[in-house]
Enzyme design. Sequence first.
Site, PDB file in Angstrom:
ATOM      1  N   MET A 178       0.847  -1.188   0.000  1.00 44.26           N
ATOM      2  CA  MET A 178       0.000   0.000   0.000  1.00 44.26           C
ATOM      3  C   MET A 178       0.890   1.249   0.000  1.00 44.26           C
ATOM      4  O   MET A 178       0.444   2.343   0.358  1.00 44.26           O
ATOM      5  CB  MET A 178      -0.938  -0.002   1.204  1.00 44.26           C
ATOM      6  N   HIS A 229       9.541  -3.399   3.001  1.00 40.82           N
ATOM      7  CA  HIS A 229       9.066  -3.678   1.639  1.00 40.82           C
ATOM      8  C   HIS A 229      10.251  -4.003   0.723  1.00 40.82           C
ATOM      9  O   HIS A 229      10.160  -4.900  -0.121  1.00 40.82           O
ATOM     10  CB  HIS A 229       8.360  -2.450   1.059  1.00 40.82           C
ATOM     11  N   GLN A 267      -2.254 -12.050   8.460  1.00 40.98           N
ATOM     12  CA  GLN A 267      -2.560 -11.775   7.050  1.00 40.98           C
ATOM     13  C   GLN A 267      -1.974 -12.874   6.160  1.00 40.98           C
ATOM     14  O   GLN A 267      -2.611 -13.343   5.212  1.00 40.98           O
ATOM     15  CB  GLN A 267      -2.002 -10.414   6.637  1.00 40.98           C
TER      16      GLN A 267
END
Length: 287
Positions: free
Chosen positions: A39, A46, A162
Site C-alpha cells: 500500500m 518492503h 494476514q
Amino acid sequence: MPTFVIALQLKIFTTKNELQQYLSEVRASGKTTGFVPTMGALHQGHLSLLAQARQQTDVTVCSIFVNPTQFNDPKDLDKYPRPIAADTEKLQQAGCDILFNPPVTEIYAGDEHWHLDIGELEHLLEGEFRPGHYQGVMQVVHKLFDIVKPDAAFFGQKDYQQFMVISRMVSQLQMPVKLVMCPIEREPDGLAMSSRNIHLTIDDRRHALILSKALYQAQASFDPAHPEAAKQQAEQMITSEPGTQLEYFAIADGDTLHPANPKSTKIVALVAAKVGATRLIDNVIIK
Ligand code: PAF
C-alpha cells in the site's frame, strides 16, 4: 577503462490491460514473475520483500494501491501516507522491474460484494479489533493475483495473520501461486518497520519500543508448561507504558492462532496496541 552503471528503467502501469499485455509477453518469453503487493509508503521492510523476489524470480512486480475495502475506519484510510514520488524512486533504486499503481476505479467497478468463508481465522486477534479487514485484504489480493498472475508472491511476517489468511484463500481457491513469508525488518532499537511509524510523535516513538521489548521478553521467558506466565508479564509491561493502549497480546499456536498448547509445533507471540493515535502490530516467532 571507465565503468558504467546502467540503471534499468522501472516500468510504470496504471491500467490492468496494459500491465496484463506486458506480463503476457514476459511469460511467453519463459520468465518467472515475483509479486510484492503493497500500500506504498515503502520502507526497508518492503524493499527486503523485493530483494527476495529478485532473488527467486526473473521479473519483479510491485503494486502500490491503498485498498479502501480493508480499512474499517475512514479516517485511517484518509490519513494513510501516499508518498508516490519517493516510493517510485525507491523502487527504481532497488531494481524493481514493474510498478502497478492503479486508481481505485481500475480495481473496483462499483458496488461489489465479496465474501470468502475461511472459518474462524479471520475473526481471531486482528479480526476481533478490525472486523471485515481480512475480507478486504483477500478481496484485493485475489484481484491483484488475477491481474498479475505471479509465480510467487512475497509478504512480510509483520502481519503474520494476514499471511495465514492469504495462504488459506490460495489453498481454498487453488490459486497457482507460491507464497513466501519474509522476516520482519526492525529499526536498530527494535521497533518493527511500518508505514504507520510516520505518524508517531517523538514521545510515541519512545513508548512504541515497549512492544518489541515485551515480545522479546516473552520469547526469552517462555516456558511451555506455563505459557500464561510469559503472556501476563508482557501484558503488564505494555499496560504500564504511558501513552500505550494494549489491544491484545497472544502467545498462539502458529498454525491456528489459538492459545499455544503443549502440542503446538509452531508458537508465535503477537501484539497489537495503540501508541498515541497510531495502531501498531508486531510479533516474534517463539518456536
Ligand atoms: O500488507 C499490506 O500492505 C496490504 O494488506 C496488502 C497485502 C498490500 C493488501 O492491500
